[in-house]
Design a protein around this motif. Structure first.
Motif, PDB file in Angstrom:
ATOM      1  N   SER A   1       8.316   5.193   2.370  1.00  0.00           N
ATOM      2  CA  SER A   1       7.032   5.832   1.845  1.00  0.00           C
ATOM      3  C   SER A   1       6.743   5.947   0.339  1.00  0.00           C
ATOM      4  O   SER A   1       6.644   6.656  -0.631  1.00  0.00           O
ATOM      5  CB  SER A   1       7.607   7.447   1.907  1.00  0.00           C
ATOM      6  N   LEU A   2       6.406   4.625  -0.076  1.00  0.00           N
ATOM      7  CA  LEU A   2       6.269   4.263  -1.339  1.00  0.00           C
ATOM      8  C   LEU A   2       4.956   4.932  -1.883  1.00  0.00           C
ATOM      9  O   LEU A   2       3.991   5.209  -1.322  1.00  0.00           O
ATOM     10  CB  LEU A   2       6.220   2.800  -1.737  1.00  0.00           C
ATOM     11  N   LYS A   3       5.000   5.475  -3.024  1.00  0.00           N
ATOM     12  CA  LYS A   3       3.733   6.021  -3.906  1.00  0.00           C
ATOM     13  C   LYS A   3       3.479   5.140  -5.179  1.00  0.00           C
ATOM     14  O   LYS A   3       4.071   4.330  -5.497  1.00  0.00           O
ATOM     15  CB  LYS A   3       4.303   7.279  -4.336  1.00  0.00           C
ATOM     16  N   PRO A   4       2.127   5.374  -5.393  1.00  0.00           N
ATOM     17  CA  PRO A   4       1.696   4.745  -6.854  1.00  0.00           C
ATOM     18  C   PRO A   4       2.525   4.705  -7.753  1.00  0.00           C
ATOM     19  O   PRO A   4       2.569   3.858  -8.560  1.00  0.00           O
ATOM     20  CB  PRO A   4       0.186   4.967  -6.683  1.00  0.00           C
ATOM     21  N   GLU A   5       2.967   6.068  -7.875  1.00  0.00           N
ATOM     22  CA  GLU A   5       4.078   6.415  -9.020  1.00  0.00           C
ATOM     23  C   GLU A   5       5.275   5.572  -8.976  1.00  0.00           C
ATOM     24  O   GLU A   5       6.320   5.633 -10.100  1.00  0.00           O
ATOM     25  CB  GLU A   5       4.442   7.705  -9.432  1.00  0.00           C
TER      26      GLU A   5
ATOM     27  N   GLN B   1       0.882  -1.167   0.086  1.00  0.00           N
ATOM     28  CA  GLN B   1      -0.086   0.010  -0.108  1.00  0.00           C
ATOM     29  C   GLN B   1       0.899   1.224   0.032  1.00  0.00           C
ATOM     30  O   GLN B   1       2.023   1.276   0.332  1.00  0.00           O
ATOM     31  CB  GLN B   1      -0.646   0.034   1.228  1.00  0.00           C
ATOM     32  N   ALA B   2       0.414   2.241  -0.469  1.00  0.00           N
ATOM     33  CA  ALA B   2       1.174   3.697  -0.498  1.00  0.00           C
ATOM     34  C   ALA B   2       1.269   3.907   1.101  1.00  0.00           C
ATOM     35  O   ALA B   2       0.757   3.795   1.910  1.00  0.00           O
ATOM     36  CB  ALA B   2       0.047   4.812  -1.092  1.00  0.00           C
TER      37      ALA B   2
ATOM     38  N   PHE C   1      14.357   6.455  -0.746  1.00  0.00           N
ATOM     39  CA  PHE C   1      15.125   5.201  -1.152  1.00  0.00           C
ATOM     40  C   PHE C   1      16.671   5.344  -0.795  1.00  0.00           C
ATOM     41  O   PHE C   1      17.093   6.434  -0.804  1.00  0.00           O
ATOM     42  CB  PHE C   1      14.918   4.908  -2.589  1.00  0.00           C
ATOM     43  N   THR C   2      17.079   4.304  -0.293  1.00  0.00           N
ATOM     44  CA  THR C   2      18.418   4.040  -0.025  1.00  0.00           C
ATOM     45  C   THR C   2      19.073   2.543  -0.389  1.00  0.00           C
ATOM     46  O   THR C   2      18.416   1.416  -0.370  1.00  0.00           O
ATOM     47  CB  THR C   2      18.525   3.841   1.576  1.00  0.00           C
ATOM     48  N   ILE C   3      20.184   2.831  -1.127  1.00  0.00           N
ATOM     49  CA  ILE C   3      21.027   1.670  -1.666  1.00  0.00           C
ATOM     50  C   ILE C   3      22.159   1.289  -0.641  1.00  0.00           C
ATOM     51  O   ILE C   3      23.082   2.482  -0.164  1.00  0.00           O
ATOM     52  CB  ILE C   3      21.657   2.118  -3.107  1.00  0.00           C
TER      53      ILE C   3
ATOM     54  N   VAL D   1       2.415  -0.670  -6.111  1.00  0.00           N
ATOM     55  CA  VAL D   1       2.197   0.213  -5.025  1.00  0.00           C
ATOM     56  C   VAL D   1       0.495   0.799  -4.895  1.00  0.00           C
ATOM     57  O   VAL D   1       0.388   1.427  -6.254  1.00  0.00           O
ATOM     58  CB  VAL D   1       3.006   1.417  -4.844  1.00  0.00           C
ATOM     59  N   SER D   2      -0.146   0.221  -4.316  1.00  0.00           N
ATOM     60  CA  SER D   2      -1.711   0.571  -4.356  1.00  0.00           C
ATOM     61  C   SER D   2      -2.092   1.939  -3.593  1.00  0.00           C
ATOM     62  O   SER D   2      -1.532   1.992  -2.594  1.00  0.00           O
ATOM     63  CB  SER D   2      -2.544  -0.698  -4.072  1.00  0.00           C
TER      64      SER D   2
END
Length: 123
Positions: free
Chosen positions: A85-89, A13-14, A68-70, A121-122
């Motif tokens: 903090s993922l987003k649909p995009e 989920q977002a 994002f972290t690598i 990501v929904s």
């Protein structure tokens, strides 16, 4: 024979988090640079970020900075992409690749690619 295998994708989920892994065989990371890219349906493959194996210096595209972290694990010959903090995009097929030469954000600068792992990501 060089192989890269990504894993860790899924449906989230977002606002959620995922950690992708990329494990190499046939080539030690050594002093190489690794990159993460992503490709959404109908779009080009875009640069996400990169890590220089020696020293661990990282760089990211603006849209993922701060989220994002690598990182890397020398002993496991594995590089990670922690996505918060993922987003649909952010929905896309995510790839890791070995850098060869040239601009770090160009797909043509990388010579070996994994098969990709899907992140959805929904909203």
């Amino acid at each position: 024979q060089v192989q890269l295998v990504e894993s860790g994708g899924g449906l989230v989920q977002a606002g959620g988090s995922l950690r992708l892994s990329c494990t190499a065989s046939g080539r030690s990371f050594g002093t190489y640079r690794m990159g993460w890219f992503r490709q959404a349906p109908g779009k080009e493959r875009d640069f996400v970020g990169t890590i220089y194996w020696s020293g661990g210096h990282t760089a990211y595209t603006d849209s993922v900075k701060g989220r994002f972290t690598i990182s890397k694990d020398n002993a496991k010959n594995t590089v990670y992409l922690q996505m918060n903090s993922l987003k649909p995009e952010d929905t896309a097929l995510y790839y890791c690749a070995f850098y060869r030469s040239g601009s770090v954000d160009a797909t043509s600068s990388y010579d070996y690619w994994g098969q990709g792992t899907q992140v959805t990501v929904s909203s």
